[in-house]
Design a protein around this motif. Structure first.
Motif, PDB file in Angstrom:
ATOM      1  N   ILE A  98     -26.735 -11.249  -5.168  1.00  0.00           N
ATOM      2  CA  ILE A  98     -26.078  -9.952  -5.290  1.00  0.00           C
ATOM      3  C   ILE A  98     -24.906  -9.893  -4.322  1.00  0.00           C
ATOM      4  O   ILE A  98     -25.016 -10.319  -3.168  1.00  0.00           O
ATOM      5  CB  ILE A  98     -27.055  -8.796  -4.991  1.00  0.00           C
ATOM      6  CG1 ILE A  98     -28.185  -8.764  -6.027  1.00  0.00           C
ATOM      7  CG2 ILE A  98     -26.322  -7.451  -4.972  1.00  0.00           C
ATOM      8  CD1 ILE A  98     -29.214  -7.684  -5.774  1.00  0.00           C
ATOM      9  N   THR A  99     -23.804  -9.349  -4.803  1.00  0.00           N
ATOM     10  CA  THR A  99     -22.629  -9.123  -3.953  1.00  0.00           C
ATOM     11  C   THR A  99     -22.318  -7.628  -3.953  1.00  0.00           C
ATOM     12  O   THR A  99     -22.330  -6.980  -5.006  1.00  0.00           O
ATOM     13  CB  THR A  99     -21.403  -9.891  -4.482  1.00  0.00           C
ATOM     14  OG1 THR A  99     -21.699 -11.291  -4.502  1.00  0.00           O
ATOM     15  CG2 THR A  99     -20.186  -9.655  -3.583  1.00  0.00           C
ATOM     16  N   ILE A 100     -22.072  -7.071  -2.763  1.00  0.00           N
ATOM     17  CA  ILE A 100     -21.706  -5.662  -2.616  1.00  0.00           C
ATOM     18  C   ILE A 100     -20.317  -5.610  -2.000  1.00  0.00           C
ATOM     19  O   ILE A 100     -20.059  -6.241  -0.970  1.00  0.00           O
ATOM     20  CB  ILE A 100     -22.691  -4.906  -1.703  1.00  0.00           C
ATOM     21  CG1 ILE A 100     -24.131  -5.088  -2.193  1.00  0.00           C
ATOM     22  CG2 ILE A 100     -22.328  -3.425  -1.631  1.00  0.00           C
ATOM     23  CD1 ILE A 100     -25.164  -4.515  -1.236  1.00  0.00           C
ATOM     24  N   GLU A 101     -19.408  -4.860  -2.647  1.00  0.00           N
ATOM     25  CA  GLU A 101     -18.038  -4.761  -2.142  1.00  0.00           C
ATOM     26  C   GLU A 101     -17.644  -3.293  -1.980  1.00  0.00           C
ATOM     27  O   GLU A 101     -17.939  -2.458  -2.833  1.00  0.00           O
ATOM     28  CB  GLU A 101     -17.071  -5.451  -3.102  1.00  0.00           C
ATOM     29  CG  GLU A 101     -17.334  -6.955  -3.213  1.00  0.00           C
ATOM     30  CD  GLU A 101     -16.425  -7.628  -4.223  1.00  0.00           C
ATOM     31  OE1 GLU A 101     -15.596  -8.447  -3.799  1.00  0.00           O
ATOM     32  OE2 GLU A 101     -16.553  -7.320  -5.426  1.00  0.00           O
ATOM     33  N   PHE A 102     -16.981  -3.005  -0.869  1.00  0.00           N
ATOM     34  CA  PHE A 102     -16.508  -1.658  -0.553  1.00  0.00           C
ATOM     35  C   PHE A 102     -14.993  -1.689  -0.514  1.00  0.00           C
ATOM     36  O   PHE A 102     -14.393  -2.399   0.299  1.00  0.00           O
ATOM     37  CB  PHE A 102     -17.083  -1.208   0.796  1.00  0.00           C
ATOM     38  CG  PHE A 102     -16.501   0.061   1.337  1.00  0.00           C
ATOM     39  CD1 PHE A 102     -16.361   1.191   0.542  1.00  0.00           C
ATOM     40  CD2 PHE A 102     -16.093   0.140   2.673  1.00  0.00           C
ATOM     41  CE1 PHE A 102     -15.818   2.364   1.054  1.00  0.00           C
ATOM     42  CE2 PHE A 102     -15.562   1.300   3.188  1.00  0.00           C
ATOM     43  CZ  PHE A 102     -15.420   2.418   2.376  1.00  0.00           C
ATOM     44  N   ALA A 103     -14.355  -0.887  -1.389  1.00  0.00           N
ATOM     45  CA  ALA A 103     -12.897  -0.903  -1.504  1.00  0.00           C
ATOM     46  C   ALA A 103     -12.221   0.083  -0.560  1.00  0.00           C
ATOM     47  O   ALA A 103     -10.990   0.111  -0.467  1.00  0.00           O
ATOM     48  CB  ALA A 103     -12.486  -0.605  -2.941  1.00  0.00           C
ATOM     49  N   GLY A 104     -13.008   0.922   0.143  1.00  0.00           N
ATOM     50  CA  GLY A 104     -12.426   1.832   1.115  1.00  0.00           C
ATOM     51  C   GLY A 104     -12.513   3.305   0.762  1.00  0.00           C
ATOM     52  O   GLY A 104     -12.196   4.161   1.594  1.00  0.00           O
ATOM     53  N   ALA A 105     -12.936   3.651  -0.459  1.00  0.00           N
ATOM     54  CA  ALA A 105     -12.999   5.051  -0.882  1.00  0.00           C
ATOM     55  C   ALA A 105     -14.352   5.666  -0.525  1.00  0.00           C
ATOM     56  O   ALA A 105     -15.398   5.080  -0.793  1.00  0.00           O
ATOM     57  CB  ALA A 105     -12.762   5.160  -2.382  1.00  0.00           C
ATOM     58  N   LEU A 140     -20.399  -2.503   6.299  1.00  0.00           N
ATOM     59  CA  LEU A 140     -19.305  -2.501   5.336  1.00  0.00           C
ATOM     60  C   LEU A 140     -18.042  -1.842   5.885  1.00  0.00           C
ATOM     61  O   LEU A 140     -16.960  -2.035   5.337  1.00  0.00           O
ATOM     62  CB  LEU A 140     -19.740  -1.788   4.053  1.00  0.00           C
ATOM     63  CG  LEU A 140     -20.898  -2.447   3.285  1.00  0.00           C
ATOM     64  CD1 LEU A 140     -21.229  -1.634   2.040  1.00  0.00           C
ATOM     65  CD2 LEU A 140     -20.565  -3.889   2.914  1.00  0.00           C
ATOM     66  N   ASP A 141     -18.162  -1.063   6.954  1.00  0.00           N
ATOM     67  CA  ASP A 141     -16.973  -0.465   7.568  1.00  0.00           C
ATOM     68  C   ASP A 141     -16.155  -1.517   8.316  1.00  0.00           C
ATOM     69  O   ASP A 141     -14.943  -1.360   8.481  1.00  0.00           O
ATOM     70  CB  ASP A 141     -17.373   0.650   8.532  1.00  0.00           C
ATOM     71  CG  ASP A 141     -17.956   1.851   7.819  1.00  0.00           C
ATOM     72  OD1 ASP A 141     -17.345   2.315   6.839  1.00  0.00           O
ATOM     73  OD2 ASP A 141     -19.044   2.315   8.212  1.00  0.00           O
ATOM     74  N   LYS A 142     -16.826  -2.577   8.773  1.00  0.00           N
ATOM     75  CA  LYS A 142     -16.126  -3.647   9.504  1.00  0.00           C
ATOM     76  C   LYS A 142     -15.811  -4.827   8.585  1.00  0.00           C
ATOM     77  O   LYS A 142     -14.698  -5.364   8.619  1.00  0.00           O
ATOM     78  CB  LYS A 142     -16.981  -4.104  10.682  1.00  0.00           C
ATOM     79  CG  LYS A 142     -17.155  -3.044  11.769  1.00  0.00           C
ATOM     80  CD  LYS A 142     -17.964  -3.585  12.934  1.00  0.00           C
ATOM     81  CE  LYS A 142     -18.095  -2.551  14.041  1.00  0.00           C
ATOM     82  NZ  LYS A 142     -18.877  -3.061  15.199  1.00  0.00           N
ATOM     83  N   VAL A 143     -16.787  -5.236   7.799  1.00  0.00           N
ATOM     84  CA  VAL A 143     -16.593  -6.316   6.827  1.00  0.00           C
ATOM     85  C   VAL A 143     -16.977  -5.754   5.464  1.00  0.00           C
ATOM     86  O   VAL A 143     -18.165  -5.516   5.214  1.00  0.00           O
ATOM     87  CB  VAL A 143     -17.459  -7.545   7.171  1.00  0.00           C
ATOM     88  CG1 VAL A 143     -17.235  -8.644   6.141  1.00  0.00           C
ATOM     89  CG2 VAL A 143     -17.151  -8.044   8.577  1.00  0.00           C
ATOM     90  N   PRO A 144     -16.010  -5.493   4.583  1.00  0.00           N
ATOM     91  CA  PRO A 144     -16.273  -4.719   3.373  1.00  0.00           C
ATOM     92  C   PRO A 144     -16.978  -5.462   2.242  1.00  0.00           C
ATOM     93  O   PRO A 144     -16.843  -5.085   1.073  1.00  0.00           O
ATOM     94  CB  PRO A 144     -14.872  -4.279   2.945  1.00  0.00           C
ATOM     95  CG  PRO A 144     -13.985  -5.357   3.440  1.00  0.00           C
ATOM     96  CD  PRO A 144     -14.578  -5.815   4.745  1.00  0.00           C
ATOM     97  N   SER A 145     -17.745  -6.460   2.556  1.00  0.00           N
ATOM     98  CA  SER A 145     -18.515  -7.141   1.521  1.00  0.00           C
ATOM     99  C   SER A 145     -19.786  -7.719   2.124  1.00  0.00           C
ATOM    100  O   SER A 145     -19.829  -8.067   3.305  1.00  0.00           O
ATOM    101  CB  SER A 145     -17.699  -8.259   0.863  1.00  0.00           C
ATOM    102  OG  SER A 145     -17.409  -9.284   1.801  1.00  0.00           O
ATOM    103  N   ALA A 146     -20.801  -7.765   1.311  1.00  0.00           N
ATOM    104  CA  ALA A 146     -22.088  -8.348   1.704  1.00  0.00           C
ATOM    105  C   ALA A 146     -22.606  -9.140   0.511  1.00  0.00           C
ATOM    106  O   ALA A 146     -22.493  -8.700  -0.639  1.00  0.00           O
ATOM    107  CB  ALA A 146     -23.080  -7.257   2.096  1.00  0.00           C
ATOM    108  N   GLU A 147     -23.182 -10.289   0.812  1.00  0.00           N
ATOM    109  CA  GLU A 147     -23.616 -11.153  -0.285  1.00  0.00           C
ATOM    110  C   GLU A 147     -24.847 -11.932   0.145  1.00  0.00           C
ATOM    111  O   GLU A 147     -24.991 -12.324   1.303  1.00  0.00           O
ATOM    112  CB  GLU A 147     -22.489 -12.119  -0.666  1.00  0.00           C
ATOM    113  CG  GLU A 147     -22.814 -13.032  -1.838  1.00  0.00           C
ATOM    114  CD  GLU A 147     -21.637 -13.917  -2.230  1.00  0.00           C
ATOM    115  OE1 GLU A 147     -21.758 -14.658  -3.222  1.00  0.00           O
ATOM    116  OE2 GLU A 147     -20.596 -13.852  -1.536  1.00  0.00           O
ATOM    117  N   GLY A 148     -25.741 -12.153  -0.790  1.00  0.00           N
ATOM    118  CA  GLY A 148     -26.917 -12.953  -0.501  1.00  0.00           C
ATOM    119  C   GLY A 148     -27.929 -12.865  -1.623  1.00  0.00           C
ATOM    120  O   GLY A 148     -27.741 -12.159  -2.621  1.00  0.00           O
ATOM    121  N   VAL A 149     -29.012 -13.585  -1.442  1.00  0.00           N
ATOM    122  CA  VAL A 149     -30.120 -13.546  -2.393  1.00  0.00           C
ATOM    123  C   VAL A 149     -31.050 -12.410  -1.987  1.00  0.00           C
ATOM    124  O   VAL A 149     -31.499 -12.352  -0.836  1.00  0.00           O
ATOM    125  CB  VAL A 149     -30.888 -14.889  -2.414  1.00  0.00           C
ATOM    126  CG1 VAL A 149     -32.118 -14.790  -3.309  1.00  0.00           C
ATOM    127  CG2 VAL A 149     -29.967 -16.010  -2.892  1.00  0.00           C
TER     128      VAL A 149
END
Length: 281
Positions: free
Chosen positions: A45-52, A240-249
């Protein structure tokens, strides 16, 4: 390998307790249909935060989220964001200074329960009757036992305050995410706490009336099982405020946390954030 993507305003993960005690989680982004998460266990799963970021109450765009999803003006004016939500014994409804008396009539001036739970250690807590078992799921409790019913949130706060002189009222979230809980005899603990707090509880009962502070003796311990295949040996949190993506199993879900092989993330912290989830497998 197929990829599926979903984007929307993140909300607290809905969860249900099945008849067998297993917790079933969903992901809700905006008003779209909920996505089952239990069947995503062991998937990438990958989670991405675009800033909104959007206030979950008024919908206003905000640069920062307050009180788990609100803009600053809503945080300052809503009763659900007042200090008495975290400290119910500080309720000021009777003083006529409640921010939203109609909201309080519905959510505070109603039956509440004081309970014991086990999240790798015993703790005391309180919750509105309609929030059982949701409250226990959200804190990652593997056992729970209601021990008092009160007529208002404030009354439950006073009972909890008496009990927490002898037992913790906070969850150690790191320990909760590192292992399952060893069973605790919550009925025995209930009886021991009542003996230790007898005088204080009698004063509370006399103040509010016996019909409003009711000791529960016949409630049964509720057992909860969370979908976790592997517990981490070390806790590393995504921010996510510092690194806008998280990924892993995805290796587990507990409380409001997703447990990846690369770290953990508290989704409730990002309520109101516009997130994109990509599921593979």
């Amino acid at each position: 390998m197929s990829l599926k993507t979903a984007t929307g305003i993140c909300k607290k993960m809905p969860a249900e307790l099945s008849a067998d005690g297993s917790v079933q989680y969903s992901l809700q982004l905006g008003d779209d249909a909920e996505i089952s998460l239990n069947d995503k266990l062991n998937s990438q799963i990958t989670i991405e935060f675009a800033g909104a970021i959007q206030c979950i109450h008024c919908g206003r765009k905000t640069k920062k989220s307050f009180s788990q999803g609100y803009c600053f003006p809503c945080m300052k004016k809503l009763a659900q964001c007042d200090q008495c939500i975290m400290s119910p014994e500080r309720c000021h409804y009777d003083a006529g200074t409640c921010r939203e008396p109609e909201w309080a009539d519905k959510y505070c001036m109603t039956d509440h329960y004081v309970y014991l739970s086990n999240t790798t250690a015993a703790k005391v807590g309180l919750t509105r009757g309609s929030q059982i078992p949701t409250r226990w799921i959200d804190q990652g409790a593997e056992q729970a036992l209601p021990i008092y019913r009160t007529a208002t949130r404030q009354q439950a706060g006073f009972v909890e305050d008496a009990l927490r002189q002898h037992i913790a009222d906070k969850t150690n979230w790191r320990n909760m995410l590192k292992s399952s809980a060893a069973p605790i005899n919550l009925e025995t603990l209930r009886d021991e706490l009542r003996e230790m707090t007898q005088s204080a509880l009698e004063e509370i009962t006399e103040r509010f009336g016996a019909s409003n502070i009711i000791a529960l003796d016949s409630e049964k311990v509720i057992d909860l099982t969370f979908p976790v295949s592997t517990y981490p040996t070390k806790i590393t949190s995504f921010n996510l405020d510092k690194v806008p993506s998280a990924e892993g199993v995805l290796q587990g879900i507990k409380g409001q946390y997703l447990i990846f092989d690369t770290g953990v993330i508290n989704l409730r912290k990002y309520t109101g954030y516009e997130l994109t989830f990509t599921f593979s497998g």
